[in-house]
Each structure stands twice: as C-alpha cells, then as structure tokens.
Design a protein around this motif. Structure first.
Motif, PDB file in Angstrom:
ATOM      1  N   ALA A   1       0.842  -1.188   0.000  1.00  0.00           N
ATOM      2  CA  ALA A   1       0.000   0.000   0.000  1.00  0.00           C
ATOM      3  C   ALA A   1       0.879   1.242   0.000  1.00  0.00           C
ATOM      4  CB  ALA A   1      -0.917  -0.007   1.224  1.00  0.00           C
ATOM      5  N   GLY A   2       0.313   2.336  -0.477  1.00  0.00           N
ATOM      6  CA  GLY A   2       1.064   3.582  -0.561  1.00  0.00           C
ATOM      7  C   GLY A   2       1.465   3.873  -1.997  1.00  0.00           C
ATOM      8  N   TYR A   3       1.359   5.130  -2.378  1.00  0.00           N
ATOM      9  CA  TYR A   3       1.587   5.502  -3.781  1.00  0.00           C
ATOM     10  C   TYR A   3       2.940   5.045  -4.304  1.00  0.00           C
ATOM     11  CZ  TYR A   3       2.133   8.335  -7.965  1.00  0.00           C
ATOM     12  OH  TYR A   3       2.357   8.728  -9.258  1.00  0.00           O
ATOM     13  N   GLU A   4       4.019   5.339  -3.580  1.00  0.00           N
ATOM     14  CA  GLU A   4       5.361   5.038  -4.084  1.00  0.00           C
ATOM     15  C   GLU A   4       5.594   3.536  -4.223  1.00  0.00           C
ATOM     16  OE1 GLU A   4       7.406   7.050  -5.396  1.00  0.00           O
ATOM     17  OE2 GLU A   4       6.275   8.862  -4.886  1.00  0.00           O
ATOM     18  N   LYS A   5       5.161   2.759  -3.221  1.00  0.00           N
ATOM     19  CA  LYS A   5       5.342   1.310  -3.294  1.00  0.00           C
ATOM     20  C   LYS A   5       4.536   0.710  -4.443  1.00  0.00           C
ATOM     21  CE  LYS A   5       6.478   0.420   1.548  1.00  0.00           C
ATOM     22  NZ  LYS A   5       6.078  -0.283   2.801  1.00  0.00           N
ATOM     23  N   VAL A   6       3.310   1.188  -4.593  1.00  0.00           N
ATOM     24  CA  VAL A   6       2.469   0.678  -5.679  1.00  0.00           C
ATOM     25  C   VAL A   6       3.070   1.040  -7.029  1.00  0.00           C
ATOM     26  CG1 VAL A   6       0.197   0.864  -6.781  1.00  0.00           C
ATOM     27  CG2 VAL A   6       0.356   0.665  -4.291  1.00  0.00           C
ATOM     28  N   LYS A   7       3.534   2.268  -7.166  1.00  0.00           N
ATOM     29  CA  LYS A   7       4.144   2.706  -8.424  1.00  0.00           C
ATOM     30  C   LYS A   7       5.364   1.860  -8.757  1.00  0.00           C
ATOM     31  CE  LYS A   7       5.651   6.825 -10.911  1.00  0.00           C
ATOM     32  NZ  LYS A   7       6.858   6.204 -11.507  1.00  0.00           N
ATOM     33  N   THR A   8       6.165   1.548  -7.741  1.00  0.00           N
ATOM     34  CA  THR A   8       7.351   0.714  -7.960  1.00  0.00           C
ATOM     35  C   THR A   8       6.963  -0.668  -8.464  1.00  0.00           C
ATOM     36  OG1 THR A   8       8.645   1.875  -6.280  1.00  0.00           O
ATOM     37  CG2 THR A   8       9.361  -0.353  -6.852  1.00  0.00           C
ATOM     38  N   TRP A   9       5.950  -1.256  -7.839  1.00  0.00           N
ATOM     39  CA  TRP A   9       5.477  -2.576  -8.281  1.00  0.00           C
ATOM     40  C   TRP A   9       4.950  -2.518  -9.701  1.00  0.00           C
ATOM     41  CZ3 TRP A   9       2.682  -6.563  -4.736  1.00  0.00           C
ATOM     42  CH2 TRP A   9       3.555  -6.981  -3.730  1.00  0.00           C
ATOM     43  N   LEU A  10       4.222  -1.467 -10.022  1.00  0.00           N
ATOM     44  CA  LEU A  10       3.686  -1.329 -11.376  1.00  0.00           C
ATOM     45  C   LEU A  10       4.816  -1.155 -12.393  1.00  0.00           C
ATOM     46  CD1 LEU A  10       0.660   1.025 -10.617  1.00  0.00           C
ATOM     47  CD2 LEU A  10       0.505  -1.331 -11.424  1.00  0.00           C
ATOM     48  N   ASP A  11       5.799  -0.325 -12.052  1.00  0.00           N
ATOM     49  CA  ASP A  11       6.926  -0.090 -12.963  1.00  0.00           C
ATOM     50  C   ASP A  11       7.726  -1.365 -13.208  1.00  0.00           C
ATOM     51  OD1 ASP A  11       6.194   2.549 -13.153  1.00  0.00           O
ATOM     52  OD2 ASP A  11       7.700   3.284 -11.730  1.00  0.00           O
ATOM     53  N   LYS A  12       7.843  -2.193 -12.186  1.00  0.00           N
ATOM     54  CA  LYS A  12       8.598  -3.447 -12.298  1.00  0.00           C
ATOM     55  C   LYS A  12       7.736  -4.608 -12.789  1.00  0.00           C
ATOM     56  CE  LYS A  12      12.010  -2.394  -8.698  1.00  0.00           C
ATOM     57  NZ  LYS A  12      12.596  -2.843  -7.391  1.00  0.00           N
ATOM     58  N   GLU A  13       6.461  -4.311 -13.076  1.00  0.00           N
ATOM     59  CA  GLU A  13       5.498  -5.314 -13.539  1.00  0.00           C
ATOM     60  C   GLU A  13       5.327  -6.449 -12.540  1.00  0.00           C
ATOM     61  OE1 GLU A  13       6.589  -6.538 -17.476  1.00  0.00           O
ATOM     62  OE2 GLU A  13       6.093  -4.593 -18.348  1.00  0.00           O
ATOM     63  N   GLU A  14       5.415  -6.095 -11.259  1.00  0.00           N
ATOM     64  CA  GLU A  14       5.193  -7.076 -10.193  1.00  0.00           C
ATOM     65  C   GLU A  14       3.730  -7.113  -9.755  1.00  0.00           C
ATOM     66  OE1 GLU A  14       7.803  -6.299  -6.958  1.00  0.00           O
ATOM     67  OE2 GLU A  14       9.632  -6.542  -8.141  1.00  0.00           O
ATOM     68  N   ALA A  15       2.994  -6.079 -10.105  1.00  0.00           N
ATOM     69  CA  ALA A  15       1.589  -5.982  -9.678  1.00  0.00           C
ATOM     70  C   ALA A  15       0.665  -6.612 -10.701  1.00  0.00           C
ATOM     71  CB  ALA A  15       1.206  -4.528  -9.461  1.00  0.00           C
ATOM     72  N   GLN A  16      -0.300  -7.374 -10.215  1.00  0.00           N
ATOM     73  CA  GLN A  16      -1.332  -7.966 -11.058  1.00  0.00           C
ATOM     74  C   GLN A  16      -2.666  -7.246 -10.893  1.00  0.00           C
ATOM     75  OE1 GLN A  16      -1.245 -10.174 -13.387  1.00  0.00           O
ATOM     76  NE2 GLN A  16      -3.440 -10.511 -13.701  1.00  0.00           N
ATOM     77  N   VAL A  17      -2.867  -6.672  -9.713  1.00  0.00           N
ATOM     78  CA  VAL A  17      -4.131  -5.996  -9.402  1.00  0.00           C
ATOM     79  C   VAL A  17      -3.838  -4.630  -8.802  1.00  0.00           C
ATOM     80  CG1 VAL A  17      -6.317  -6.139  -8.144  1.00  0.00           C
ATOM     81  CG2 VAL A  17      -5.183  -8.244  -8.906  1.00  0.00           C
ATOM     82  N   LEU A  18      -4.436  -3.597  -9.370  1.00  0.00           N
ATOM     83  CA  LEU A  18      -4.362  -2.249  -8.806  1.00  0.00           C
ATOM     84  C   LEU A  18      -5.640  -1.996  -8.029  1.00  0.00           C
ATOM     85  CD1 LEU A  18      -3.127   0.597  -8.531  1.00  0.00           C
ATOM     86  CD2 LEU A  18      -4.254   1.190 -10.695  1.00  0.00           C
ATOM     87  N   ILE A  19      -5.496  -1.532  -6.790  1.00  0.00           N
ATOM     88  CA  ILE A  19      -6.636  -1.254  -5.925  1.00  0.00           C
ATOM     89  C   ILE A  19      -6.561   0.206  -5.502  1.00  0.00           C
ATOM     90  CG2 ILE A  19      -7.876  -1.932  -3.835  1.00  0.00           C
ATOM     91  CD1 ILE A  19      -6.226  -4.556  -3.900  1.00  0.00           C
ATOM     92  N   GLN A  20      -7.656   0.943  -5.687  1.00  0.00           N
ATOM     93  CA  GLN A  20      -7.687   2.344  -5.290  1.00  0.00           C
ATOM     94  C   GLN A  20      -8.996   2.662  -4.579  1.00  0.00           C
ATOM     95  OE1 GLN A  20      -6.772   4.044  -9.247  1.00  0.00           O
ATOM     96  NE2 GLN A  20      -4.841   4.753  -8.381  1.00  0.00           N
ATOM     97  N   ALA A  21      -8.897   3.505  -3.561  1.00  0.00           N
ATOM     98  CA  ALA A  21     -10.061   3.835  -2.749  1.00  0.00           C
ATOM     99  C   ALA A  21     -11.100   4.589  -3.566  1.00  0.00           C
ATOM    100  CB  ALA A  21      -9.643   4.667  -1.542  1.00  0.00           C
ATOM    101  N   SER A  22     -12.353   4.224  -3.395  1.00  0.00           N
ATOM    102  CA  SER A  22     -13.438   4.867  -4.141  1.00  0.00           C
ATOM    103  C   SER A  22     -13.561   6.345  -3.792  1.00  0.00           C
ATOM    104  CB  SER A  22     -14.762   4.155  -3.857  1.00  0.00           C
ATOM    105  OG  SER A  22     -15.061   4.183  -2.464  1.00  0.00           O
ATOM    106  N   ASP A  23     -13.174   6.707  -2.559  1.00  0.00           N
ATOM    107  CA  ASP A  23     -13.282   8.094  -2.117  1.00  0.00           C
ATOM    108  C   ASP A  23     -11.943   8.820  -2.140  1.00  0.00           C
ATOM    109  OD1 ASP A  23     -12.420   6.382  -0.126  1.00  0.00           O
ATOM    110  OD2 ASP A  23     -13.566   7.324   1.480  1.00  0.00           O
ATOM    111  N   GLY A  24     -10.979   8.261  -2.861  1.00  0.00           N
ATOM    112  CA  GLY A  24      -9.698   8.939  -3.017  1.00  0.00           C
ATOM    113  C   GLY A  24      -9.773  10.003  -4.102  1.00  0.00           C
ATOM    114  N   SER A  25      -8.775  10.858  -4.149  1.00  0.00           N
ATOM    115  CA  SER A  25      -8.730  11.921  -5.146  1.00  0.00           C
ATOM    116  C   SER A  25      -8.684  11.346  -6.555  1.00  0.00           C
ATOM    117  CB  SER A  25      -7.483  12.787  -4.913  1.00  0.00           C
ATOM    118  OG  SER A  25      -7.186  13.558  -6.053  1.00  0.00           O
ATOM    119  N   GLY A  26      -9.635  11.769  -7.384  1.00  0.00           N
ATOM    120  CA  GLY A  26      -9.659  11.284  -8.763  1.00  0.00           C
ATOM    121  C   GLY A  26      -8.391  11.634  -9.509  1.00  0.00           C
TER     122      GLY A  26
END
Length: 207
Positions: free
Chosen positions: A113-138
């Motif tokens: 969790a957390g923007y930077e950690k998630v971004k790192t996983w996405l950049d390294k193609e380690e993430a399969q599922v992106l989860i974002q809060a429905s009430d977070g900033s669009g």
C-alpha cells in the motif's frame, strides 16, 4: 459465453442457479443462503455452512427482489424468517471478507500500500491488481495505470483499505500475481455487485 462475452471456464466448478433471475452462474458470482436451526435465513458468504443451500446473484437489486418476493422459502423448501437489513448485512460481510483476504496477502508479502510502493510494483510489472479507494482523489488515482492484462478494484473506501493494511486510511494498493490475488478479485467482484455506487472511474488506461 458469459454476459461479458467471455467463455465460461468449466474448471471454476459447477454453476448454480439464482432463485431470483433463473440464471446459472459460477458459485463465486452468487451468494449462498441457508436456514439456521431456528428457521432464520443466514447468508453463507464462505459457502461452507452445512445443510441445504439456495443461491442469489451477488447483486443488490437481485437480492432485494428475492427478499421482497419471499423466494427463499421456495429455494430452501421450508419456511424461513428473513432478518431485517439482510441486503446491507451481506454487503458488510463481503467487505469483511475482502478486507481479511487483503490482510492475509499483506502479511505474506503479496500486497503493498502507498503511492510510491504501488508505483514501484507497477513499474517493475510485479503488480497484477491495482486497488484504489473509491473516495480517493480522482486526480491522484489517474497517475497510476491498471497493469497490462491485470485487474482493477475501485469500490472499497479508504477506511476499508486502511483496515486491511493496518493503517487509518489507504488510497493506493497493489496485489502481486499468484497467492491470494484470484480470491481477492472474485470476492471483490461479489462486493461490487452489492455496492450502491460503483468505483466512479478506473485507473488511467495503459499508455
């Protein structure tokens, strides 16, 4: 083919018929109900309670229809007492199930969790599922892209995601492939059908 145009995967187990729509679906697209010893209708979210079960599609309007038309007695072949607020209770139990699964994934190192950690996983193609809060900033959510061939979950609140990750609130999270990812996605899809509102927008399209 399913309504989404994808071919049904018979390896997902036998299908069950929704008592409200008559439509056959894989079990993960349904909510199972049983009658307790006192005749009280009980939602069996995990699908493991003993006794005869009956199924309703994991959809708020469909479940409300089953309640309003008193369809459970016919499905269970006995008189049952439907508790007040059943639809909301099913939603609450599904939230708890998704939160618990995400918590297990976090503890096993398959979720961050957390923007930077998630971004790192996405950049390294380690993430399969992106989860974002429905009430977070669009605007903030559009800075991250759903993984290629991956999944997106956007109908949990920041507080609910926070419970899964041991924080007050969480806006961005990601799941690695394998592990509990498939179960989280399936349970989250059931929850999506029970939510009054949808995600309100997905992560930015790839590219």
């Amino acid at each position: 083919m399913t309504r989404g145009g994808a071919h049904k995967d018979r390896t997902e187990g036998p299908e069950r018929k929704c008592i409200a729509t008559g439509e056959a679906r894989p079990r993960y697209g349904l909510i199972r109900f049983v009658a307790g010893p006192d005749g009280q209708l009980v939602p069996d979210i995990a699908g493991k309670l003993p006794g005869r079960g009956t199924y309703v599609a994991a959809d708020r309007d469909t479940l409300q229809k089953a309640v309003d038309k008193k369809l459970f007695a016919r499905g269970l072949k006995q008189q049952v007492q439907v508790p007040d607020g059943l639809v909301d209770e099913v939603e609450r139990q599904l939230v708890r199930r998704v939160v618990d699964l995400l918590s297990l994934a976090r503890k096993s190192g398959d979720a961050v969790a957390g923007y930077e950690k998630v971004k790192t996983w996405l950049d390294k193609e380690e993430a399969q599922v992106l989860i974002q809060a429905s009430d977070g900033s669009g605007r903030g959510k559009t800075k991250l892209s759903t993984p290629h061939f991956g999944k997106y979950i956007g109908w949990l609140t920041a507080d609910e995601l926070g419970m899964a990750f041991g924080r007050q609130t969480v806006i961005h999270a990601a799941l690695a492939s394998g592990g509990l990812a498939k179960r989280v996605v399936e349970e989250a899809q059931r929850l999506r059908g029970m939510r009054k509102t949808d995600d309100g927008g997905k992560g930015r399209a790839e590219g």
